[in-house]
Design an enzyme around this catalytic site. Structure first.
Site, PDB file in Angstrom:
ATOM      1  N   THR A  46      -1.268   8.046  12.709  1.00  0.00           N
ATOM      2  CA  THR A  46      -0.703   8.089  14.141  1.00  0.00           C
ATOM      3  C   THR A  46      -1.917   8.341  15.271  1.00  0.00           C
ATOM      4  OG1 THR A  46      -0.624  10.684  13.878  1.00  0.00           O
ATOM      5  CG2 THR A  46       1.346   9.368  13.327  1.00  0.00           C
ATOM      6  N   THR A  65       2.064   6.857   2.086  1.00  0.00           N
ATOM      7  CA  THR A  65       2.835   7.973   2.575  1.00  0.00           C
ATOM      8  C   THR A  65       4.163   8.604   1.523  1.00  0.00           C
ATOM      9  OG1 THR A  65       2.539   6.736   4.532  1.00  0.00           O
ATOM     10  CG2 THR A  65       4.587   8.485   4.658  1.00  0.00           C
ATOM     11  N   SER A 106       0.983  11.942   8.061  1.00  0.00           N
ATOM     12  CA  SER A 106      -0.279  12.264   8.397  1.00  0.00           C
ATOM     13  C   SER A 106      -1.088  12.964   7.598  1.00  0.00           C
ATOM     14  CB  SER A 106      -0.454  13.082   9.737  1.00  0.00           C
ATOM     15  OG  SER A 106       0.298  12.171  10.618  1.00  0.00           O
ATOM     16  N   PRO A 121       7.661  11.376   1.179  1.00  0.00           N
ATOM     17  CA  PRO A 121       8.499  12.075   2.408  1.00  0.00           C
ATOM     18  C   PRO A 121       8.070  13.524   2.833  1.00  0.00           C
ATOM     19  CG  PRO A 121       9.692  11.558   0.415  1.00  0.00           C
ATOM     20  CD  PRO A 121       8.111  11.100   0.157  1.00  0.00           C
ATOM     21  N   PHE A 167       0.777  -1.261   0.071  1.00  0.00           N
ATOM     22  CA  PHE A 167      -0.056  -0.079   0.149  1.00  0.00           C
ATOM     23  C   PHE A 167       0.796   1.186   0.193  1.00  0.00           C
ATOM     24  CE2 PHE A 167      -2.450   3.037   2.524  1.00  0.00           C
ATOM     25  CZ  PHE A 167      -3.632   3.175   1.821  1.00  0.00           C
ATOM     26  N   CYS A 168       0.881   2.038  -1.113  1.00  0.00           N
ATOM     27  CA  CYS A 168       1.456   3.229  -1.040  1.00  0.00           C
ATOM     28  C   CYS A 168       1.060   4.459  -1.032  1.00  0.00           C
ATOM     29  CB  CYS A 168       2.407   3.010  -2.595  1.00  0.00           C
ATOM     30  SG  CYS A 168       3.425   1.653  -2.741  1.00  0.00           S
ATOM     31  N   PHE A 200       2.126   3.946  12.926  1.00  0.00           N
ATOM     32  CA  PHE A 200       1.419   3.563  11.480  1.00  0.00           C
ATOM     33  C   PHE A 200      -0.081   3.382  11.361  1.00  0.00           C
ATOM     34  CE2 PHE A 200       3.332  -0.991  11.019  1.00  0.00           C
ATOM     35  CZ  PHE A 200       2.619  -1.362  11.728  1.00  0.00           C
ATOM     36  N   GLU A 201      -0.306   3.392  10.067  1.00  0.00           N
ATOM     37  CA  GLU A 201      -1.911   3.168   9.903  1.00  0.00           C
ATOM     38  C   GLU A 201      -2.494   4.372  10.624  1.00  0.00           C
ATOM     39  OE1 GLU A 201      -4.440  -0.191   9.824  1.00  0.00           O
ATOM     40  OE2 GLU A 201      -3.171  -1.381   8.880  1.00  0.00           O
ATOM     41  N   GLN A 205      -6.544  21.562  20.009  1.00  0.00           N
ATOM     42  CA  GLN A 205      -6.021  20.114  20.159  1.00  0.00           C
ATOM     43  C   GLN A 205      -5.826  19.481  21.610  1.00  0.00           C
ATOM     44  OE1 GLN A 205      -2.569  19.581  17.683  1.00  0.00           O
ATOM     45  NE2 GLN A 205      -3.842  19.843  15.671  1.00  0.00           N
TER      46      GLN A 205
HETATM   47  S1  MYA Z   1      -0.265   2.838   5.614  1.00  0.00           S
HETATM   48  C1  MYA Z   1      -0.235   4.846   5.916  1.00  0.00           C
HETATM   49  C2  MYA Z   1      -1.232   5.394   7.066  1.00  0.00           C
HETATM   50  N1  MYA Z   1      -1.523   6.613   6.612  1.00  0.00           N
HETATM   51  C3  MYA Z   1      -2.551   7.213   7.323  1.00  0.00           C
HETATM   52  O1  MYA Z   1      -3.343   6.549   8.175  1.00  0.00           O
HETATM   53  C4  MYA Z   1      -2.823   8.470   7.164  1.00  0.00           C
HETATM   54  C5  MYA Z   1      -3.475   9.255   8.231  1.00  0.00           C
HETATM   55  N2  MYA Z   1      -4.099  10.660   7.735  1.00  0.00           N
HETATM   56  C6  MYA Z   1      -5.504  10.595   7.444  1.00  0.00           C
HETATM   57  O2  MYA Z   1      -6.047   9.535   7.818  1.00  0.00           O
HETATM   58  C7  MYA Z   1      -6.174  11.644   7.084  1.00  0.00           C
HETATM   59  O3  MYA Z   1      -5.336  12.514   6.136  1.00  0.00           O
HETATM   60  C8  MYA Z   1      -6.893  12.649   7.897  1.00  0.00           C
HETATM   61  C9  MYA Z   1      -7.715  13.572   7.059  1.00  0.00           C
HETATM   62  C10 MYA Z   1      -7.937  11.791   8.825  1.00  0.00           C
HETATM   63  C11 MYA Z   1      -5.901  13.317   8.875  1.00  0.00           C
HETATM   64  N3  MYA Z   1     -12.925   7.538   6.806  1.00  0.00           N
HETATM   65  O4  MYA Z   1     -10.741  17.543   5.133  1.00  0.00           O
HETATM   66  P1  MYA Z   1     -10.353  15.985   5.898  1.00  0.00           P
HETATM   67  C12 MYA Z   1     -13.267  12.156   4.635  1.00  0.00           C
HETATM   68  C13 MYA Z   1     -13.944   8.057   6.155  1.00  0.00           C
HETATM   69  O5  MYA Z   1     -10.541  15.691   7.325  1.00  0.00           O
HETATM   70  P2  MYA Z   1      -7.370  15.879   5.728  1.00  0.00           P
HETATM   71  C14 MYA Z   1       0.931   2.305   7.086  1.00  0.00           C
HETATM   72  O6  MYA Z   1       1.095   3.313   8.122  1.00  0.00           O
HETATM   73  C15 MYA Z   1     -13.544  13.455   5.518  1.00  0.00           C
HETATM   74  O7  MYA Z   1     -14.857  13.030   5.908  1.00  0.00           O
HETATM   75  N4  MYA Z   1     -13.862   9.259   5.552  1.00  0.00           N
HETATM   76  O8  MYA Z   1      -9.038  15.560   5.550  1.00  0.00           O
HETATM   77  C16 MYA Z   1       1.069   0.975   6.696  1.00  0.00           C
HETATM   78  C17 MYA Z   1     -13.962  14.404   4.424  1.00  0.00           C
HETATM   79  O9  MYA Z   1     -15.111  13.854   3.656  1.00  0.00           O
HETATM   80  P3  MYA Z   1     -15.846  14.957   2.900  1.00  0.00           P
HETATM   81  C18 MYA Z   1     -12.526  10.227   5.967  1.00  0.00           C
HETATM   82  O10 MYA Z   1      -7.612  16.750   6.859  1.00  0.00           O
HETATM   83  C19 MYA Z   1       1.065   0.188   8.122  1.00  0.00           C
HETATM   84  C20 MYA Z   1     -12.618  13.982   3.478  1.00  0.00           C
HETATM   85  O11 MYA Z   1     -12.505  12.635   3.765  1.00  0.00           O
HETATM   86  C21 MYA Z   1     -11.956   9.590   6.792  1.00  0.00           C
HETATM   87  O12 MYA Z   1      -6.896  15.774   4.547  1.00  0.00           O
HETATM   88  C22 MYA Z   1       1.230  -1.166   7.734  1.00  0.00           C
HETATM   89  C23 MYA Z   1     -11.471  14.837   3.742  1.00  0.00           C
HETATM   90  O13 MYA Z   1     -11.478  14.973   5.184  1.00  0.00           O
HETATM   91  C24 MYA Z   1     -11.916   8.288   7.151  1.00  0.00           C
HETATM   92  N5  MYA Z   1     -11.040   7.727   8.279  1.00  0.00           N
HETATM   93  O14 MYA Z   1      -6.936  14.520   6.558  1.00  0.00           O
HETATM   94  C25 MYA Z   1       0.265  -2.039   8.948  1.00  0.00           C
HETATM   95  N6  MYA Z   1     -10.936  10.599   6.822  1.00  0.00           N
HETATM   96  O15 MYA Z   1     -15.029  15.772   1.954  1.00  0.00           O
HETATM   97  C26 MYA Z   1       0.136  -3.574   8.802  1.00  0.00           C
HETATM   98  C27 MYA Z   1     -11.397  11.378   6.403  1.00  0.00           C
HETATM   99  O16 MYA Z   1     -16.997  14.170   2.133  1.00  0.00           O
HETATM  100  C28 MYA Z   1      -0.452  -3.683   9.901  1.00  0.00           C
HETATM  101  N7  MYA Z   1     -12.434  11.227   5.790  1.00  0.00           N
HETATM  102  O17 MYA Z   1     -16.658  15.963   4.106  1.00  0.00           O
HETATM  103  C29 MYA Z   1      -1.075  -5.010  10.271  1.00  0.00           C
HETATM  104  C30 MYA Z   1      -2.029  -5.715  11.272  1.00  0.00           C
HETATM  105  C31 MYA Z   1      -2.035  -7.222  11.297  1.00  0.00           C
HETATM  106  C32 MYA Z   1      -2.921  -7.642  10.254  1.00  0.00           C
HETATM  107  C33 MYA Z   1      -2.865  -9.231  10.358  1.00  0.00           C
HETATM  108  C34 MYA Z   1      -2.996  -9.964   8.963  1.00  0.00           C
HETATM  109  C35 MYA Z   1      -3.174 -11.444   9.196  1.00  0.00           C
END
Ligand code: MYA
Length: 547
Positions: free
Chosen positions: A359, A114, A120, A116, A111-112, A356-357, A456
């Site tokens: 902060t 992030t 967040s 530099p 999944f790509c 990750f996923e 905040q």
């Molecule tokens: S992968 C990389 C992870 N990266 C992130 O998680 C990025 C974090 N940032 C964000 O989530 C967003 O940029 C935030 C919003 C939340 C900060 N659901 O104006 P906005 C809508 C639905 O607030 P921004 C990794 O780490 C919102 O309502 N909608 O946007 C690998 C609005 O909609 P509308 C959402 O200020 C890990 C629009 O988007 C959501 O830019 C590997 C714009 O919103 C949401 N959540 O930022 C892990 N958020 O326009 C592997 C926003 O309609 C683990 N919106 O009003 C594995 C574990 C085990 C597995 C087991 C396997 C067997």
């Protein structure tokens, strides 16, 4: 059928430290996972997968990942987020073409998102795709970083800016999601050295004029931000399950040590200080596990609007697991700090889960602000109504009545029919907390209006109260089931649920009160001033005691 072979993985000479030293799984373990079908847990049988629902996925993640979080990231980056876009938004053609090889583990995904300069701030990505002149391809340029499975993946779910015509006719940048094959010229950097989760491969990934066929857009052009968010929402409970497995393992190690180690003539287990630690670890596990299965159950029941529960569960699980593995190390003392026990590896592995996923800081803000959105809309209606009192008297009157009823606690949601008779007091407390919470939200919206988004420190407290309300809710739900079904551990669960609810209740009260307390607000101002002084100086400002 599959839990048994999964357990064999760890019985089969699996050594997490060896896997860490080799930076990858041994071939025999990789093959065992493939044979079980672990690479395609939620892929349909038609496409060669196990076709498990979310609850079954949760169980497998808990079992597979508990003993080694490095594996959890390797498997999770592949299916929790790597090809999840295909499962959620893929066309029939895309699914037929890609899923069969991904489900068997013959091909790997990642999944790509992030970059530099965009972690967040996911909407701020700079990678760009431009449609080719013949309209058959997107030409993709950009670079991604911290990509789990980046160096070994065959397929990349990539997010990039694309120019999209808005309703007013002007061109605007909007994110689009693409499925990109490594064979199109994707390159990746060397494996990045990390603190933990070393069985997973983390690299930078580069796209240099990579040609992506137009049919490999995931979802619609311009809808990529929503695609990314929903993949993350859908994947977050996987972390909660994996961490529940890790916490269980840490509690076993800590308990065995406490029962065997004698100090000052007594077993560690006999000291109340150690007992408190073990109890707390166990309660944190109980709540995390309850959240994992509440969320997967909600998703299986068809609920679509679960992003708040997903964010809360991720935050809770990652912090609970950090606490539990750290206390496990502490109980083991010097031995825990030595590599051979495997506990220091757990401490290192768990640390990334708060980052990750999403902060925990960004997810707390997300929880608080999303929760406020509907309340804000409601208040706006009242403000509008106040401007035209005659036409909207009914509404204003209803609102006034609601406030009076609330202030005397008459408007609380009645949870009694859902909660076992032994927990009626906790259910009433939860109802009161929900009322106190809505009153606190209303207070913040009236006092700060839209500027609340900049407060905040207050939003964090509100998020913490939300997390504790949800904690009470999932725990009351689980213990009610245990008591109603008279399951063997019902009495033990009863004891834990009692303390969990009581502690959550105290925290909710403290957090909500501090939103209006002048002492707390003065301290908040103090934090801001202190931080400003230090930041302006790029370090501490106070003089040395010897100066
Ligand atoms: S992968 C990389 C992870 N990266 C992130 O998680 C990025 C974090 N940032 C964000 O989530 C967003 O940029 C935030 C919003 C939340 C900060 N659901 O104006 P906005 C809508 C639905 O607030 P921004 C990794 O780490 C919102 O309502 N909608 O946007 C690998 C609005 O909609 P509308 C959402 O200020 C890990 C629009 O988007 C959501 O830019 C590997 C714009 O919103 C949401 N959540 O930022 C892990 N958020 O326009 C592997 C926003 O309609 C683990 N919106 O009003 C594995 C574990 C085990 C597995 C087991 C396997 C067997």
């Amino acid at each position: 059928m599959v839990t048994e072979p999964v357990l064999k993985l760890y019985a089969n000479e699996y050594d997490p430290l060896k896997v860490e030293d080799n930076n990858k799984l041994e071939d025999k373990h990789l093959q065992l996972l493939k044979d079980i079908g672990i690479f395609g847990i939620q892929v349909s049988q038609e496409h060669g997968g196990m076709d498990c629902n979310n609850t079954q996925y949760a169980r497998l993640a808990e079992l597979t990942c508990g003993n080694d979080l490095g594996i959890s990231v390797f498997l999770g980056a592949h299916q929790s987020i790597g090809y999840k876009g295909l499962l959620l938004y893929g066309s029939k053609e895309q699914k037929d073409k890609y899923l069969p090889q991904l489900a068997t583990g013959e091909k790997l995904a990642c999944f790509c998102l992030t970059e530099p300069s965009a972690g967040s701030d996911a909407g701020g990505i700079k990678s760009r795709a431009v449609l080719s002149e013949d309209g058959k391809h997107w030409i993709l340029n950009g670079g991604k970083t911290y990509i789990s499975n980046g160096g070994i993946a065959d397929y990349f779910t990539v997010f990039a800016q694309t120019a999209v015509k808005s309703s007013s006719g002007e061109m605007k940048d909007k994110v689009t999601a693409f499925l990109v094959s490594r064979t199109t010229g994707v390159t990746s950097g060397p494996k990045m050295a990390k603190m933990g989760i070393n069985a997973s491969n983390t690299t930078e990934v580069y796209f240099d004029n990579v040609k992506v066929p137009v049919e490999d857009v995931i979802g619609s052009v311009g809808d990529g931000f929503k695609v990314a968010m929903n993949i993350l929402n859908n994947g977050r409970y996987g972390m909660c399950c994996a961490l529940s497995g890790t916490m269980k393992r840490a509690i076993e190690i800590a308990s065995a040590h406490a029962n065997n180690r004698t100090q000052f003539g007594n077993k560690l287990a006999s000291y109340t200080g150690i007992q408190e630690k073990i109890a707390r670890m166990s309660m944190l596990h109980y709540t995390t596990q309850s959240m994992a299965y509440m969320l997967s159950g909600l998703m299986d029941s068809g609920m679509k609007d679960y992003q708040l529960e997903a964010a809360i569960s991720k935050v809770y699980a990652s912090e609970a697991a950090s606490y539990v593995v750290d206390e496990c190390l502490q109980i083991l003392g010097g031995m825990g700090y030595m590599r051979e026990t495997g506990v220091e590896k757990m401490v290192r592995d768990v640390r990334i889960f708060r980052i990750f996923e999403g902060t925990n800081e960004i997810l707390r803000l997300f929880v608080a602000l999303t929760g406020m959105q509907s309340a804000g809309g409601h208040l706006k209606e009242i403000q509008r109504a106040l401007k035209q009192p005659v036409a909207n008297l009914g509404m204003i009157f209803n609102e006034g009545t609601r406030r009076i009823r609330r202030s005397v606690g008459l408007d609380a949601p009645d949870l009694s029919e859902f909660v076992h008779s032994e927990f009626q007091q906790e259910a009433q407390q939860l109802s009161k907390n929900i009322i106190a919470f809505s009153s606190a939200v209303e207070h913040l919206l009236i006092k700060y209006t839209r500027d609340i988004i900049h407060e905040q420190i207050l939003l964090n407290r509100l998020a913490n109260a939300t997390i504790d309300i949800y904690t009470m809710l999932v725990v009351l739900s689980r213990v009610t089931r245990a008591l109603n079904k008279n399951i063997s551990s019902a009495d033990i669960e009863k004891n834990m649920a009692r303390v969990i609810c009581s502690e959550a209740n105290l925290r909710i009260d403290r957090n909500l009160r501090s939103l209006r307390s002048s002492d707390a607000l003065r301290n908040d101002e103090g934090y801001r001033t202190i931080a400003k002084d230090v930041l302006t100086n790029n370090g501490i400002v106070h003089s040395h005691p010897l100066d």
